[in-house]
Design a protein around this motif. Sequence first.
Motif, PDB file in Angstrom:
ATOM      1  N   PHE A  55       0.839  -1.204   0.000  1.00 30.32           N
ATOM      2  CA  PHE A  55       0.000   0.000   0.000  1.00 30.32           C
ATOM      3  C   PHE A  55       0.869   1.248   0.000  1.00 30.32           C
ATOM      4  O   PHE A  55       1.755   1.410   0.842  1.00 30.32           O
ATOM      5  N   LEU A  56       0.597   2.136  -0.947  1.00 26.79           N
ATOM      6  CA  LEU A  56       1.280   3.429  -1.042  1.00 26.79           C
ATOM      7  C   LEU A  56       0.266   4.456  -1.523  1.00 26.79           C
ATOM      8  O   LEU A  56      -0.388   4.248  -2.546  1.00 26.79           O
ATOM      9  N   SER A  57       0.102   5.564  -0.819  1.00 29.23           N
ATOM     10  CA  SER A  57      -0.781   6.611  -1.317  1.00 29.23           C
ATOM     11  C   SER A  57      -0.186   7.205  -2.590  1.00 29.23           C
ATOM     12  O   SER A  57       0.975   6.954  -2.939  1.00 29.23           O
ATOM     13  N   SER A  58      -0.969   8.007  -3.279  1.00 26.81           N
ATOM     14  CA  SER A  58      -0.628   8.418  -4.648  1.00 26.81           C
ATOM     15  C   SER A  58       0.753   9.052  -4.783  1.00 26.81           C
ATOM     16  O   SER A  58       1.544   8.664  -5.651  1.00 26.81           O
ATOM     17  N   GLY A  59       1.050  10.041  -3.920  1.00 26.24           N
ATOM     18  CA  GLY A  59       2.341  10.732  -4.024  1.00 26.24           C
ATOM     19  C   GLY A  59       3.530   9.825  -3.789  1.00 26.24           C
ATOM     20  O   GLY A  59       4.437   9.744  -4.633  1.00 26.24           O
ATOM     21  N   PRO A  60       3.561   9.107  -2.658  1.00 27.91           N
ATOM     22  CA  PRO A  60       4.668   8.178  -2.420  1.00 27.91           C
ATOM     23  C   PRO A  60       4.784   7.084  -3.479  1.00 27.91           C
ATOM     24  O   PRO A  60       5.884   6.650  -3.813  1.00 27.91           O
ATOM     25  N   ALA A  61       3.653   6.639  -4.018  1.00 27.09           N
ATOM     26  CA  ALA A  61       3.698   5.610  -5.062  1.00 27.09           C
ATOM     27  C   ALA A  61       4.416   6.137  -6.298  1.00 27.09           C
ATOM     28  O   ALA A  61       5.298   5.466  -6.850  1.00 27.09           O
ATOM     29  N   GLU A  68      12.510   3.641  -8.856  1.00 25.11           N
ATOM     30  CA  GLU A  68      12.802   2.263  -9.264  1.00 25.11           C
ATOM     31  C   GLU A  68      12.743   2.072 -10.776  1.00 25.11           C
ATOM     32  O   GLU A  68      12.763   0.939 -11.256  1.00 25.11           O
ATOM     33  N   LYS A  69      12.699   3.179 -11.503  1.00 23.76           N
ATOM     34  CA  LYS A  69      12.496   3.107 -12.954  1.00 23.76           C
ATOM     35  C   LYS A  69      13.505   2.192 -13.644  1.00 23.76           C
ATOM     36  O   LYS A  69      13.159   1.410 -14.533  1.00 23.76           O
ATOM     37  N   ALA A  70      14.770   2.257 -13.233  1.00 20.06           N
ATOM     38  CA  ALA A  70      15.806   1.450 -13.883  1.00 20.06           C
ATOM     39  C   ALA A  70      15.675  -0.028 -13.552  1.00 20.06           C
ATOM     40  O   ALA A  70      16.110  -0.888 -14.330  1.00 20.06           O
ATOM     41  N   ARG A  71      15.056  -0.317 -12.410  1.00 17.42           N
ATOM     42  CA  ARG A  71      14.891  -1.712 -11.989  1.00 17.42           C
ATOM     43  C   ARG A  71      13.556  -1.840 -11.247  1.00 17.42           C
ATOM     44  O   ARG A  71      13.521  -1.840 -10.019  1.00 17.42           O
ATOM     45  N   PRO A  72      12.460  -1.930 -11.971  1.00 19.56           N
ATOM     46  CA  PRO A  72      11.125  -1.946 -11.345  1.00 19.56           C
ATOM     47  C   PRO A  72      10.958  -3.094 -10.346  1.00 19.56           C
ATOM     48  O   PRO A  72      11.342  -4.227 -10.622  1.00 19.56           O
ATOM     49  N   GLN A  73      10.379  -2.758  -9.195  1.00 18.95           N
ATOM     50  CA  GLN A  73      10.139  -3.749  -8.154  1.00 18.95           C
ATOM     51  C   GLN A  73       8.669  -4.177  -8.107  1.00 18.95           C
ATOM     52  O   GLN A  73       8.300  -5.051  -7.320  1.00 18.95           O
ATOM     53  N   ALA A  74       7.848  -3.546  -8.928  1.00 13.69           N
ATOM     54  CA  ALA A  74       6.425  -3.882  -8.977  1.00 13.69           C
ATOM     55  C   ALA A  74       5.998  -4.017 -10.428  1.00 13.69           C
ATOM     56  O   ALA A  74       6.689  -3.558 -11.356  1.00 13.69           O
ATOM     57  N   ASP A  75       4.861  -4.650 -10.613  1.00  5.58           N
ATOM     58  CA  ASP A  75       4.329  -4.874 -11.963  1.00  5.58           C
ATOM     59  C   ASP A  75       3.194  -3.918 -12.312  1.00  5.58           C
ATOM     60  O   ASP A  75       2.999  -3.573 -13.483  1.00  5.58           O
ATOM     61  N   VAL A  76       2.432  -3.522 -11.293  1.00  3.27           N
ATOM     62  CA  VAL A  76       1.202  -2.771 -11.528  1.00  3.27           C
ATOM     63  C   VAL A  76       1.064  -1.654 -10.496  1.00  3.27           C
ATOM     64  O   VAL A  76       1.407  -1.835  -9.322  1.00  3.27           O
ATOM     65  N   TRP A  77       0.574  -0.514 -10.955  1.00  9.18           N
ATOM     66  CA  TRP A  77       0.116   0.543 -10.045  1.00  9.18           C
ATOM     67  C   TRP A  77      -1.403   0.510 -10.071  1.00  9.18           C
ATOM     68  O   TRP A  77      -2.014   0.723 -11.109  1.00  9.18           O
ATOM     69  N   PHE A  78      -2.013   0.225  -8.931  1.00 10.40           N
ATOM     70  CA  PHE A  78      -3.451  -0.041  -8.824  1.00 10.40           C
ATOM     71  C   PHE A  78      -4.090   1.050  -7.967  1.00 10.40           C
ATOM     72  O   PHE A  78      -3.816   1.148  -6.777  1.00 10.40           O
ATOM     73  N   GLY A  79      -4.930   1.880  -8.580  1.00  7.52           N
ATOM     74  CA  GLY A  79      -5.539   2.983  -7.856  1.00  7.52           C
ATOM     75  C   GLY A  79      -4.807   4.282  -8.138  1.00  7.52           C
ATOM     76  O   GLY A  79      -3.909   4.333  -8.982  1.00  7.52           O
ATOM     77  N   ALA A  80      -5.196   5.348  -7.428  1.00  5.56           N
ATOM     78  CA  ALA A  80      -4.760   6.727  -7.637  1.00  5.56           C
ATOM     79  C   ALA A  80      -5.577   7.333  -8.774  1.00  5.56           C
ATOM     80  O   ALA A  80      -5.955   6.634  -9.726  1.00  5.56           O
ATOM     81  N   PRO A  81      -5.882   8.621  -8.679  1.00  8.55           N
ATOM     82  CA  PRO A  81      -6.680   9.277  -9.727  1.00  8.55           C
ATOM     83  C   PRO A  81      -6.029   9.173 -11.096  1.00  8.55           C
ATOM     84  O   PRO A  81      -4.803   9.094 -11.214  1.00  8.55           O
ATOM     85  N   SER A  82      -6.852   9.193 -12.133  1.00  6.29           N
ATOM     86  CA  SER A  82      -6.356   9.014 -13.497  1.00  6.29           C
ATOM     87  C   SER A  82      -5.314  10.057 -13.887  1.00  6.29           C
ATOM     88  O   SER A  82      -4.418   9.773 -14.683  1.00  6.29           O
ATOM     89  N   ASN A  84      -2.863  11.045 -12.201  1.00  4.05           N
ATOM     90  CA  ASN A  84      -1.554  10.524 -11.821  1.00  4.05           C
ATOM     91  C   ASN A  84      -1.024   9.546 -12.861  1.00  4.05           C
ATOM     92  O   ASN A  84       0.179   9.502 -13.139  1.00  4.05           O
ATOM     93  N   HIS A  85      -1.912   8.762 -13.436  1.00  9.42           N
ATOM     94  CA  HIS A  85      -1.509   7.783 -14.441  1.00  9.42           C
ATOM     95  C   HIS A  85      -1.174   8.463 -15.771  1.00  9.42           C
ATOM     96  O   HIS A  85      -0.314   7.985 -16.515  1.00  9.42           O
TER      97      HIS A  85
END
Length: 331
Positions: A55-61, A68-82, A84-85
């Motif tokens: 769990f990470l709120s929008s800003g910290p996520a 982590e852009k060079a080495r992503p540790q997650a596959d999906v960002w789920f949630g946060a207003p559009s 942000n995406h």
Amino acid sequence: MTISLRAFAAAALASLLTFSSAHALTVYSSVDEENAKKLLDAFTKATGVDVQMVFLSSGPAMSRIEAEKARPQADVWFGAPSENHILAKERGLTEPYVSQNADALPDQFKDVEGYWHAIYTNPLAIGVRTDILESRGAPVPASWEDLKNPAYKGLIQMPSPQSSGTAYSLILTLVEERGEDGAFEFLKALNPNVQTYTQSGTAPSGALGVGETPLAIQFTPGFLKLADEGYPVKVVFPSEGVGYEVASMSILKGAQNPDDAKKLVDWITSADGQGALSATKTYFLPIRSDVSGGTGVPALDQIKLTPVDPKFAAENKQRLVDRWTADVLGQ
């Protein structure tokens, strides 16, 4: 010998956990933890895909995904207003995938190139305690304009735009529908009927539940929860139109489990996935018009939605809040 066996067992367990972690779908969730778990558990049950959620709120996520852009540790960002995406897409943090269900989503609930898909929406609404209004001989409102009725003097709770994004969404809705001057004329006329401007965007529904107020303005989940729990609450979507928040999801660029990430996109945008919103009692509204939000909730295509330009919203927030403070509170 015993120590060696214990060490071997510990190493084997660590290896197993590492293997499991590497093969689970890793999700950074900006949906509140309780509701995210409900939805992701339903996804696992439907597809067999294991999920690890952080769990990470929008800003910290956003900050973590960028770091982590060079080495992503997650596959999906789920949630946060559009919005942000949209920003994540512009910064090259996500990758496109057009879901097989994309055609079932209205244009405002997806990126045409597939960089993000909406997962639910929360429209603004008026929550009404029908029993209290009936006891006072007052009518149930059907529009924003109806709220100016003198019969509602001191009976409305809504959040303050000074502290609540929900209230700012209301201002933006009214500006879109009436023009800026018309919006503030309405808010000034409404002021005598407002009992309290709350600090929290969800406080009005709490007051509605305990009977402190018969009329409340906020996003819908709190009202839908009260109605589902048996309170005499009616959810009114004003006839002029309502603003709304949209939570979305993206597949992160360089995802280690892209196939399972695509399965999550397909599931949450499917009729079954959208049905899980009400089945698991999240009280979020489906983005598909062919899926019900629950008993007594109209399908999304039956609610008049008022879209707002996110660029205008960001650039004018301080000015519009300052004007509300001066024109409405200071009148």
